[in-house]
Design an enzyme around this catalytic site. Structure first.
Site, PDB file in Angstrom:
ATOM      1  N   HIS A   1     -10.021  -5.853  -2.594  1.00  0.00           N
ATOM      2  CA  HIS A   1      -8.689  -6.141  -2.051  1.00  0.00           C
ATOM      3  C   HIS A   1      -8.775  -6.358  -0.553  1.00  0.00           C
ATOM      4  O   HIS A   1      -9.672  -5.845   0.107  1.00  0.00           O
ATOM      5  CB  HIS A   1      -7.709  -4.987  -2.349  1.00  0.00           C
ATOM      6  CG  HIS A   1      -8.200  -3.659  -1.872  1.00  0.00           C
ATOM      7  ND1 HIS A   1      -9.135  -2.920  -2.574  1.00  0.00           N
ATOM      8  CD2 HIS A   1      -7.932  -2.945  -0.750  1.00  0.00           C
ATOM      9  CE1 HIS A   1      -9.405  -1.809  -1.915  1.00  0.00           C
ATOM     10  NE2 HIS A   1      -8.697  -1.796  -0.799  1.00  0.00           N
TER      11      HIS A   1
ATOM     12  N   ASP B   1       0.866  -1.188   0.000  1.00  0.00           N
ATOM     13  CA  ASP B   1       0.000   0.000   0.000  1.00  0.00           C
ATOM     14  C   ASP B   1       0.896   1.230   0.000  1.00  0.00           C
ATOM     15  O   ASP B   1       1.875   1.305   0.755  1.00  0.00           O
ATOM     16  CB  ASP B   1      -0.902  -0.019   1.245  1.00  0.00           C
ATOM     17  CG  ASP B   1      -2.045   0.979   1.150  1.00  0.00           C
ATOM     18  OD1 ASP B   1      -1.792   2.165   0.878  1.00  0.00           O
ATOM     19  OD2 ASP B   1      -3.200   0.565   1.368  1.00  0.00           O
TER      20      ASP B   1
HETATM   21  P1  5GP Z   1      -9.598   0.968   0.597  1.00  0.00           P
HETATM   22  O1  5GP Z   1      -9.886   2.215   1.396  1.00  0.00           O
HETATM   23  O2  5GP Z   1     -10.268   1.006  -0.743  1.00  0.00           O
HETATM   24  O3  5GP Z   1      -9.913  -0.283   1.369  1.00  0.00           O
HETATM   25  O4  5GP Z   1      -8.044   0.946   0.400  1.00  0.00           O
HETATM   26  C1  5GP Z   1      -7.425   1.483  -0.723  1.00  0.00           C
HETATM   27  C2  5GP Z   1      -5.951   1.559  -0.412  1.00  0.00           C
HETATM   28  O5  5GP Z   1      -5.283   1.758  -1.641  1.00  0.00           O
HETATM   29  C3  5GP Z   1      -5.577   2.721   0.504  1.00  0.00           C
HETATM   30  O6  5GP Z   1      -4.988   2.220   1.682  1.00  0.00           O
HETATM   31  C4  5GP Z   1      -4.605   3.533  -0.341  1.00  0.00           C
HETATM   32  O7  5GP Z   1      -3.497   4.010   0.403  1.00  0.00           O
HETATM   33  C5  5GP Z   1      -4.153   2.552  -1.400  1.00  0.00           C
HETATM   34  N1  5GP Z   1      -3.796   3.183  -2.664  1.00  0.00           N
HETATM   35  C6  5GP Z   1      -4.490   4.145  -3.325  1.00  0.00           C
HETATM   36  N2  5GP Z   1      -3.855   4.477  -4.471  1.00  0.00           N
HETATM   37  C7  5GP Z   1      -2.745   3.696  -4.533  1.00  0.00           C
HETATM   38  C8  5GP Z   1      -1.694   3.580  -5.484  1.00  0.00           C
HETATM   39  O8  5GP Z   1      -1.632   4.253  -6.516  1.00  0.00           O
HETATM   40  N3  5GP Z   1      -0.726   2.659  -5.215  1.00  0.00           N
HETATM   41  C9  5GP Z   1      -0.742   1.891  -4.081  1.00  0.00           C
HETATM   42  N4  5GP Z   1       0.270   1.046  -3.912  1.00  0.00           N
HETATM   43  N5  5GP Z   1      -1.720   1.982  -3.169  1.00  0.00           N
HETATM   44  C10 5GP Z   1      -2.716   2.869  -3.381  1.00  0.00           C
END
Ligand code: 5GP
Ligand code: ZN
Length: 139
Positions: free
Chosen positions: A99, A30
């Site tokens: 994810h 992340d």
């Molecule tokens: P969610 O809130 O959808 O469960 O988690 C999405 C995660 O994706 C977040 O923790 C955020 O930091 C991560 N994330 C968002 N954009 C990117 C990116 O471009 N690259 C990576 N490696 N992680 C990302």
């Protein structure tokens, strides 16, 4: 999916720091390391939420979490870890591509406040269980 950030990472169109890739899923770090070692385990198939995955892909993501957690614990010297999986903006999902988060934790690290306490009475628990069971039986 064309404009999905995780699909772009999976296709190699934008950079990702991968630790694992297979036919069904990938694991990368992340970008916002909630804790050092914070991994994202993402299906290759673009679906938004967990219940939209077919059973084999869902099982595979769960299997990968179990297989990689010991390596994360080893490498980070963490005392434990959270598996988090957000579905829908109301639940904090920012990237609409399914994810799992694998987040290392250390004793008393104070990272998360957790969900609020809300002790329920037995009647409420029974009523809720019945409503969910009824909904299940009609699906
Ligand atoms: P969610 O809130 O959808 O469960 O988690 C999405 C995660 O994706 C977040 O923790 C955020 O930091 C991560 N994330 C968002 N954009 C990117 C990116 O471009 N690259 C990576 N490696 N992680 C990302
Ligand atoms: Zn996607």
């Amino acid at each position: 999916m064309e404009n999905c950030i995780f699909c772009k990472i999976i296709r190699g169109e934008i950079p990702g720091t991968f630790v694992h890739e297979d036919k069904q899923a990938v694991i990368f770090l992340d970008i916002n390391q909630a804790a050092k070692g914070h991994l994202l385990i993402a299906s290759r198939v673009h679906v938004e939420q967990w219940h939209e995955l077919d059973e084999d892909n869902a099982s595979h993501l769960a299997r990968l979490a179990a297989q990689w957690a010991p390596a994360v614990l080893d490498a980070t010297k963490a005392d434990g870890y959270n598996l988090l999986q957000n579905n829908g903006p109301a639940a904090g999902q920012e990237v609409p591509h399914v994810h799992l988060h694998l987040i290392p934790r250390w004793t008393r690290d104070g990272y998360f406040g957790g969900v609020p306490d809300r002790m329920a009475q037995p009647d409420e628990l029974r009523e809720t269980a019945m409503a969910i069971s009824e909904a299940k039986s009609t699906q």
